[in-house]
Enzyme design. Structure first.
Site, PDB file in Angstrom:
ATOM      1  N   HIS A 232      -2.697  -1.405  -3.177  1.00  0.00           N
ATOM      2  CA  HIS A 232      -3.753  -0.431  -3.110  1.00  0.00           C
ATOM      3  C   HIS A 232      -3.693   0.728  -3.885  1.00  0.00           C
ATOM      4  CE1 HIS A 232      -4.281  -2.026   1.431  1.00  0.00           C
ATOM      5  NE2 HIS A 232      -4.598  -2.857   0.467  1.00  0.00           N
TER       6      HIS A 232
ATOM      7  N   SER B 179       0.993  -1.019   0.071  1.00  0.00           N
ATOM      8  CA  SER B 179       0.115  -0.110   0.056  1.00  0.00           C
ATOM      9  C   SER B 179       0.825   1.344   0.106  1.00  0.00           C
ATOM     10  CB  SER B 179      -0.765  -0.039   1.129  1.00  0.00           C
ATOM     11  OG  SER B 179      -1.788   0.977   1.061  1.00  0.00           O
ATOM     12  N   THR B 180       0.830   2.126   0.907  1.00  0.00           N
ATOM     13  CA  THR B 180       1.507   3.468   0.992  1.00  0.00           C
ATOM     14  C   THR B 180       3.136   3.063   1.116  1.00  0.00           C
ATOM     15  OG1 THR B 180      -0.075   4.093   2.592  1.00  0.00           O
ATOM     16  CG2 THR B 180       1.876   5.504   2.302  1.00  0.00           C
TER      17      THR B 180
ATOM     18  N   MET C 239      -0.239   1.205   4.939  1.00  0.00           N
ATOM     19  CA  MET C 239      -1.275   1.337   6.256  1.00  0.00           C
ATOM     20  C   MET C 239      -2.234   0.131   6.499  1.00  0.00           C
ATOM     21  SD  MET C 239      -2.101   5.581   5.932  1.00  0.00           S
ATOM     22  CE  MET C 239      -2.902   5.383   4.367  1.00  0.00           C
TER      23      MET C 239
ATOM     24  N   ASP D 252      -4.359  -5.084   6.236  1.00  0.00           N
ATOM     25  CA  ASP D 252      -4.666  -5.699   5.060  1.00  0.00           C
ATOM     26  C   ASP D 252      -3.428  -6.825   4.742  1.00  0.00           C
ATOM     27  OD1 ASP D 252      -6.297  -6.880   2.741  1.00  0.00           O
ATOM     28  OD2 ASP D 252      -5.576  -5.212   1.465  1.00  0.00           O
TER      29      ASP D 252
END
Length: 388
Positions: free
Chosen positions: A232, A204-205, A325, A328
């Site tokens: 993401h 993600s991030t 973040m 998940d």
């Protein structure tokens, strides 16, 4: 008047001082909307609302923000031109690029990441689109909170106040206590005994940079096994990411297509806005794209990929959870481990945000927690037959 400064002094940090945010956008409507959202949070405040990148560069030292939300398209000095100038003046400034979902802006956002931006966020085409505005609101606040909070902790400042009431969409991901970090080494599991037959990656991030670095050294794995990635990311951005992954790996990489066969030698990326799963009919393994509800507040999400893969490869799964973040991938990782597969997590020091990998590490499901530059060599050895 192109500048609207808030009367917040840029004094030395005091205990529990909120994260200081500078909003830079030529749209007065967007500036006002973002500023209202930020000022409604107890742990952050807007210290400047500016119209151009030139305003931001000229006033940065006086404003002294922790985070800048920087539009791409602005008069006088656009976001991509202002970015290196801002970082030259304040090296630890967190810059979140904001842009509408066009291919041009997606390309610029990727360039911004390579120039030092911390993250990006897609803006809705219209603030009248309630659902899109709600997602933008939620994601922006979370990015400011996690990225700004990390910089504060690295600088030795006290963490900001927790919000009085967290939004229903997602609970605040709190940093793991020191004791939990100390326990992760003793909680490591042995790698699965079955030879891995697929590599699954979730991120993600900070993920785009991490993924491009990782696949650069994964050639021996990609050539012999399929690699499936969920990052993401919204539509259009995933199209560009797939192109970057193809260039970095020098192997075929593309957004997955519903029903296509899964074969060695290829990288399959979950397309923005759809969950990527896998299915099996006889001996043929194929991609399944799911347009269902978000999972873990994300679409695509990592958990649907991880859990669906168990039906196909059972214990022959090697999974990696990179920077991001939230949590998940942790639940799906638990199921992979229970089926006999393995999980590797990126370590905290090299993660932009140690949410997803930290959740996996502290859940005790990881066989290894490694710096980013050690993950690819480890994977190459594991897929070559090493089981330690």
């Amino acid at each position: 008047m192109s500048t609207a400064l808030m009367n917040h002094p840029a004094s030395i940090s005091t205990r529990h001082e909120p994260i200081r945010v500078m909003v830079v956008d030529d749209s007065v409507v967007i500036r006002g909307m973002i500023s209202r959202w930020i000022d409604a949070e107890a742990d952050m405040k807007v210290v400047a609302s500016l119209r151009t990148g030139l305003d931001a560069v000229n006033q940065l030292e006086r404003i002294n923000p922790d985070v800048a939300v920087l539009d791409i398209e602005m008069p006088e000095l656009d976001g991509i031109s202002a970015l290196p100038q801002l970082l030259a003046r304040k090296r630890d400034l967190v810059i979140i690029m904001a842009s509408t979902l066009t291919r041009r802006n997606a390309e610029i956002s990727f360039k911004a990441l390579s120039l030092g931006a911390s993250d990006y966020i897609p803006k809705p085409e219209s603030t009248r689109e309630a659902a899109a505005a709600d997602i933008f609101h939620h994601d922006l606040i979370q990015k400011i909170r996690h990225l700004g909070g990390k910089v504060r902790r690295a600088a030795g400042a006290s963490p900001p106040l927790a919000p009085v009431q967290e939004r229903a969409r997602e609970p605040l991901a709190k940093p793991a206590p020191a004791a939990a970090h100390a326990q992760t080494a003793s909680m490591r599991r042995p790698f699965g005994t079955l030879a891995p037959r697929v590599l699954l990656i979730g991120s993600s991030t900070g993920g785009p940079q991490a993924l491009m670095s990782l696949v650069t050294d994964l050639g021996p794995v990609i050539d012999r096994f399929p690699v499936l990635i969920t990052q993401h990311m919204p539509p259009t951005f995933t199209t560009i990411l797939a192109e970057h992954l193809a260039r970095s790996s020098r192997r075929p990489a593309h957004e997955a297509v519903d029903g296509e066969p899964v074969k060695p030698g290829r990288i399959y990326l979950a397309p923005g806005g759809r969950h990527m799963k896998v299915g099996k009919h006889g001996s043929e393994i194929f991609i399944v794209l799911d347009d269902g509800a978000p999972v873990n507040f994300c679409k695509p999400a990592v958990d649907p990929l991880f859990t669906s893969a168990i039906e196909v490869w059972q214990g022959g799964i090697m999974s990696v959870i990179l920077t991001g973040m939230g949590s998940d991938g942790m639940r799906g990782g638990k199921e992979i481990v229970a089926a006999g597969g393995s999980v590797i997590a990126q370590d905290e020091a090299t993660s932009v945000v140690w949410g997803m990998p930290g959740a996996a590490a502290n859940a005790g499901i990881c066989a290894a927690v490694l710096p980013l530059n050690q993950i690819a060599p480890k994977l190459v050895r594991l897929f070559a037959g090493d089981r330690s």
